[in-house]
Write a protein that holds these residues in place. Structure first.
Motif, PDB file in Angstrom:
ATOM      1  N   ASP A  39     -13.216 100.351  46.018  1.00  0.00           N
ATOM      2  CA  ASP A  39     -11.863  99.838  46.112  1.00  0.00           C
ATOM      3  C   ASP A  39     -11.427  99.280  44.756  1.00  0.00           C
ATOM      4  O   ASP A  39     -11.897  98.226  44.329  1.00  0.00           O
ATOM      5  CB  ASP A  39     -11.840  98.731  47.171  1.00  0.00           C
ATOM      6  N   ARG A  48     -10.004  95.637  44.741  1.00  0.00           N
ATOM      7  CA  ARG A  48     -10.820  94.447  44.996  1.00  0.00           C
ATOM      8  C   ARG A  48     -11.310  93.836  43.679  1.00  0.00           C
ATOM      9  O   ARG A  48     -11.843  94.549  42.829  1.00  0.00           O
ATOM     10  CB  ARG A  48     -12.039  94.844  45.841  1.00  0.00           C
ATOM     11  N   THR A  98     -13.741  92.088  41.225  1.00  0.00           N
ATOM     12  CA  THR A  98     -15.207  92.001  41.150  1.00  0.00           C
ATOM     13  C   THR A  98     -15.598  90.568  40.783  1.00  0.00           C
ATOM     14  O   THR A  98     -14.752  89.808  40.293  1.00  0.00           O
ATOM     15  CB  THR A  98     -15.745  92.964  40.075  1.00  0.00           C
ATOM     16  N   ARG A 123     -20.392  93.387  45.433  1.00  0.00           N
ATOM     17  CA  ARG A 123     -19.599  92.870  46.561  1.00  0.00           C
ATOM     18  C   ARG A 123     -20.159  91.576  47.121  1.00  0.00           C
ATOM     19  O   ARG A 123     -19.610  91.004  48.054  1.00  0.00           O
ATOM     20  CB  ARG A 123     -19.540  93.927  47.670  1.00  0.00           C
ATOM     21  N   GLU A 146     -14.496  97.897  40.634  1.00  0.00           N
ATOM     22  CA  GLU A 146     -15.469  98.544  41.527  1.00  0.00           C
ATOM     23  C   GLU A 146     -15.750 100.013  41.202  1.00  0.00           C
ATOM     24  O   GLU A 146     -16.907 100.422  41.195  1.00  0.00           O
ATOM     25  CB  GLU A 146     -15.010  98.420  42.979  1.00  0.00           C
ATOM     26  N   PHE A 187     -12.348  89.571  50.462  1.00  0.00           N
ATOM     27  CA  PHE A 187     -11.520  90.406  49.584  1.00  0.00           C
ATOM     28  C   PHE A 187     -10.518  89.548  48.813  1.00  0.00           C
ATOM     29  O   PHE A 187      -9.821  88.722  49.376  1.00  0.00           O
ATOM     30  CB  PHE A 187     -10.773  91.437  50.434  1.00  0.00           C
ATOM     31  N   GLN A 231      -7.583  90.307  45.792  1.00  0.00           N
ATOM     32  CA  GLN A 231      -6.972  91.402  45.023  1.00  0.00           C
ATOM     33  C   GLN A 231      -7.149  91.176  43.523  1.00  0.00           C
ATOM     34  O   GLN A 231      -7.006  90.051  43.036  1.00  0.00           O
ATOM     35  CB  GLN A 231      -5.496  91.525  45.346  1.00  0.00           C
ATOM     36  N   THR A 232      -7.463  92.264  42.857  1.00  0.00           N
ATOM     37  CA  THR A 232      -7.683  92.163  41.413  1.00  0.00           C
ATOM     38  C   THR A 232      -6.385  91.896  40.667  1.00  0.00           C
ATOM     39  O   THR A 232      -5.311  92.298  41.109  1.00  0.00           O
ATOM     40  CB  THR A 232      -8.336  93.460  40.877  1.00  0.00           C
ATOM     41  N   ARG A 284      -8.532 101.965  50.260  1.00  0.00           N
ATOM     42  CA  ARG A 284      -7.849 100.797  50.815  1.00  0.00           C
ATOM     43  C   ARG A 284      -6.404 101.134  51.163  1.00  0.00           C
ATOM     44  O   ARG A 284      -5.903 100.753  52.212  1.00  0.00           O
ATOM     45  CB  ARG A 284      -7.898  99.666  49.783  1.00  0.00           C
TER      46      ARG A 284
END
Lengths: 679, 173
Positions: free
Chosen positions: A63, A66, A68, A140, A356, A669, A671-672, B11
């Motif tokens: 993903d 997501r 890191t 993760r 990721e 989770f 968000q990046t 996603r």
């Protein structure tokens, strides 16, 4: 465009098939090593493009959105989002060790075919998968270690067993690498001088970095490398000097004592003084030499002298005894799959991954590079004349005890070699004798020197290349030795700290000295056993090391399968379950044979019985004890790994049957902040 | 933003997120390069047809692909609007129709420039990798974090901070 791509991949597949067909079907004449290179490159390309992509998209669902841990927990120290190529280089430098160089050299006794096939197939479907999956799962979970993941996902027993298994495996590993170095340097004044000089050079680098030019590591490494090169030339002078040659000509016993002292010192001394500079120097030489070797092979395009399959697939090999199955797989170890990589993949690397999707290139890609190192080692070993290869790699007890007897025995097997040839070769590389140099390092150095001297300088400089190769391997190995001893010391301190708190303090000197001594004594026991073994030591210790390494990979694959199941993706659990089943089959059958095989050359207990029935010698009781201890180590590791497998299987069954929720302990989770780029 | 033809990540698929098509600058920029190039050479040029608004040009040989790009600005292959295409090297007209001298010189200059940029990028990545492997970057981050300068004292502190981690770092077999 799409058609062009399809056509391109069809060409790659066709080329790979042609290369594999040539490797597998050509008999009776030497083939070019380039076929191995082509087969390897095509396999890696297809594996990376299709299989790793499947893993990334379907199984792991990488993903890009997501964040890191490197991004979320960025502290400029451990967690740091880093360029993917930089992480790739960093990861490769950490996973590349002496294993993929030595394992394939030893496995070449079966011929080049079995080893090459396993290095390629094993890497694509097992080794790369393990590294990739463990790396991603650690990413993760905020960079957690394999042990922590085992505890959280499998259970407390799994975590404890993983800890004991890792410690045991480290001890065996250190003994084996120490034995390899002893066998490479015994009675070699040139080698001993060169390797000996790396210690003051490392100390000098440490002082240079700390006091003269703080933090200029690359600069210090270049200087260190130049000094090491000078010491290779110095070694030649020493070996030709009548007075100094005697001082540096050491027996296996003397070398073992020195290495044991070195291991203790490296573990107890401050990191900046010896361990860190040596590590830098080793990495510098390692990256350069691996690159040069690849270029050398492409330029020289040597022919493989070893047949595709030898008669020793029946288990009567002189390098180590045992059938092709399971011992070829155990012996190659790191070139195809290495349990140790899972420690690196759940160590520093996950803390550097910026996004990721990069885990695919770093985890899967770096292992492919490591596998290619294994292919190069296989090529280096197989370019030697088979007679020479067996004369160098066989223990004295396996081929007759004296050079003359060894030559006769090996020639009788259909691999002609003469004493004169061996003497000429030894003189060409600046050694007195090359007989009975078990362990794989001298054979690899010979092959490498041959390739290098063919591409640059000719036979006139073969001795320099040979000693350069020996220095390169020894530097590698000593780095593993000192870093491994220290890691084992820390692990022991952590464990003893639960019993008595002061022992857990890593800066308390009595604790440092006691735990260092305990760790060094543990591997020294096995080392001593190896150098006193008339069969060369490698025959018993390398398979033990291979079993340990592959059992650690089994633990890693158990953790990976459990996480995949708990992610609710049980339909894809076969990607890790299939290599896990294969490794269980291989390691358990190898362990069983090492314990209970009736052939004394294979089974530890049969060997102990043979010794007990034979004539009484001074160290008989100790040798019998050693055999029983080796058998016990095998048994204990089997039991420990069985416990992990059973506990994992129970989790799988519970989750799949629905009696346990499919939940993992992933970090939530987030968000990046690179979301825009990710899209 | 995603473009039609781009891969949708897992996603997005999961949450059913849809990305509106967006025109990238890539194709336009490339067209602009080619147009400027051709204009400079005074040969042919893509321009908008005043009647139907579609692209047209004087020379069908040189402009065929330019028209295609103008008609399919978002198509990954034809218009080259995807992220991959954005990075693609601008396609220049075939040399046989180029005016003598200037275009070849431009091509060689531009390709030299691109090559230089690529080599510089490779070199920078290599140096960055080595600096990371050899902990030089870590030391610089330490200096930045502590707001201090390179010195014997700061390096000693850096080593002390990392001693535990370095000692625990396993080396592979």
């Amino acid at each position: 465009m799409k058609l062009a791509k399809v056509f391109l991949w069809l060409v790659v597949a066709g080329l790979g098939t042609l290369a594999f067909a040539t490797i597998a079907l050509k008999r009776g004449e030497p083939i070019s090593a380039m076929w191995l290179v082509v087969a390897a490159v095509c396999t890696y390309a297809l594996g990376y493009r299709f299989y790793s992509k499947f893993l990334a998209a379907k199984v792991l669902a990488l993903d890009a959105m997501r964040a890191t841990p490197a991004e979320r927990l960025e502290n400029g120290r451990d967690f740091m989002p880093t360029n993917k190529w930089v992480v790739f280089g960093h990861h490769f430098a950490a996973i590349a060790g002496p294993g993929p160089l030595l394992g394939p050299v030893l496995a070449a006794q079966f011929g080049y075919l079995p080893g090459t096939l396993w290095i390629l197939v094993g890497a694509i479907f097992a080794g790369c998968v393990q590294d990739f999956v463990i790396l991603l799962f650690s990413v993760r979970r905020d960079g957690k270690s394999l042990g922590q993941m085992a505890r959280e996902e499998i259970g407390k027993t799994g975590g404890t067993v993983a800890f004991i298994a890792v410690l045991g495996i480290l001890i065996i590993l250190l003994a084996v690498v120490a034995l390899v170095i002893v066998n490479a340097l015994k009675n070699s004044p040139w080698g001993v001088f060169t390797i000996g000089m790396t210690i003051p050079i490392a100390l000098l680098m440490g002082v240079y970095l700390r006091y003269l030019r703080p933090g200029r590591v690359l600069e210090a490494s270049v200087l260190g490398f130049l000094l090491v090169l000078a010491s290779i030339f110095g070694g030649q002078w020493v070996s030709q000097s009548p007075s100094l040659a005697g001082v540096f000509t050491l027996s296996a016993t003397a070398l073992a004592v020195l290495i044991i002292i070195y291991g203790f010192a490296a573990s107890a001394l401050p990191v900046w003084l010896l361990l860190a500079p040596r590590d830098y120097l080793s990495t510098f030489v390692k990256l350069g030499t691996v690159g040069i070797l690849a270029i050398g092979i492409v330029i020289v395009r040597p022919h493989l002298q070893m047949p595709a399959l030898t008669r020793f697939v029946d288990g009567t090999g002189p390098v180590f005894a045992g059938n092709l199955f399971p011992f070829a797989f155990i012996t190659i170890a790191c070139g195809a799959i290495s349990g140790f990589h899972s420690l690196i993949s759940s160590g520093t690397t996950p803390k550097l991954i910026a996004r990721e999707p990069q885990a695919r290139m770093v985890g899967y890609g770096a292992m492919m590079a490591e596998s290619f190192v294994g292919i190069m080692a296989m090529i280096a070993a197989c370019t030697l004349q088979p007679g020479t290869y067996f004369a160098v790699n066989s223990g004295a007890g396996m081929v007759g005890g004296s050079p003359a007897a060894a030559v006769a025995t090996i020639s009788q097997w259909g691999f002609p070699v003469t004493s004169d040839q061996m003497s000429t070769l030894a003189a060409a590389v600046g050694e007195k004798s090359l007989f009975f140099r078990t362990g794989g390092a001298p054979a690899f150095a010979l092959g490498m020197a041959k390739i290098f001297s063919d591409s640059l300088g000719g036979t006139a400089v073969m001795a320099l290349w040979y000693h350069f190769a020996i220095m390169f391997e020894a530097l590698f190995i000593l780095t593993v030795l000192d870093a491994g001893t220290r890691v084992a010391r820390f692990m022991l301190q952590d464990a003893l700290g639960h019993i008595w708190k002061p022992m857990g303090r890593t800066s308390w000197y009595p604790s440092i000295v006691t735990t260092s001594a305990l760790v060094v004594l543990a591997w020294a026991w096995f080392l001593w056993q190896g150098i006193k073994d008339p069969l060369g030591g490698i025959n018993s210790l390398w398979p033990l090391f291979g079993i340990c390494n592959q059992l650690l990979a089994t633990v890693a694959l158990c953790v990976a399968t459990t996480i995949i199941v708990r992610m609710g993706r049980a339909c894809y659990m076969w990607v890790t379950l299939a290599p896990l089943c294969w490794l269980l089959l291989v390691t358990f059958s190898a362990s069983w044979q090492k314990m209970f095989n009736a052939n004394p050359l294979i089974g530890f207990l049969a060997h102990a019985r043979q010794l007990a029935a034979g004539p009484t010698t001074v160290d008989l009781a100790r040798r019998i004890l050693n055999d029983r201890l080796d058998a016990a180590v095998c048994g204990v590791l089997m039991v420990l790994v069985s416990m992990i497998v059973i506990e994992s299987a129970m989790v799988w069954v519970r989750v799949i049957s629905g009696s346990r929720a499919a939940q993992t302990s992933e970090a939530p989770f987030v968000q990046t902040r690179f979301a825009e780029d990710a899209i | 933003m995603k473009q039609p033809g781009d891969r949708v990540n897992a996603r997005d698929r999961l949450i059913g997120k849809k990305h509106p098509p967006r025109r990238h600058g890539g194709a336009e920029e490339r067209n602009q390069i080619v147009t400027t190039e051709t204009r400079r050479r005074g040969e042919s040029e893509v321009r908008e047809n005043p009647i139907d608004g579609k692209a047209t040009c004087d020379d069908p040989v040189t402009c065929n692909h330019q028209i295609t790009r103008s008609l399919y600005p978002c198509h990954p292959e034809r218009g080259g609007a995807s992220a991959t295409a954005r990075r693609r090297i601008p396609v220049l007209p075939p040399a046989k129709v180029a005016a003598p001298g200037s275009s070849l010189e431009t091509v060689s200059y531009e390709s030299m420039l691109r090559l230089r940029r690529r080599l510089a990028a490779i070199w920078n990545t290599l140096v960055a990798t080595l600096r990371e492997i050899f902990d030089e970057s870590a030391y610089e981050r330490f200096l930045l974090r502590r707001q201090t300068t390179r010195s014997v004292t700061s390096y000693r502190e850096f080593l002390r901070e990392r001693e535990d981690e370095t000692g625990r770092r396993a080396r592979c077999c």
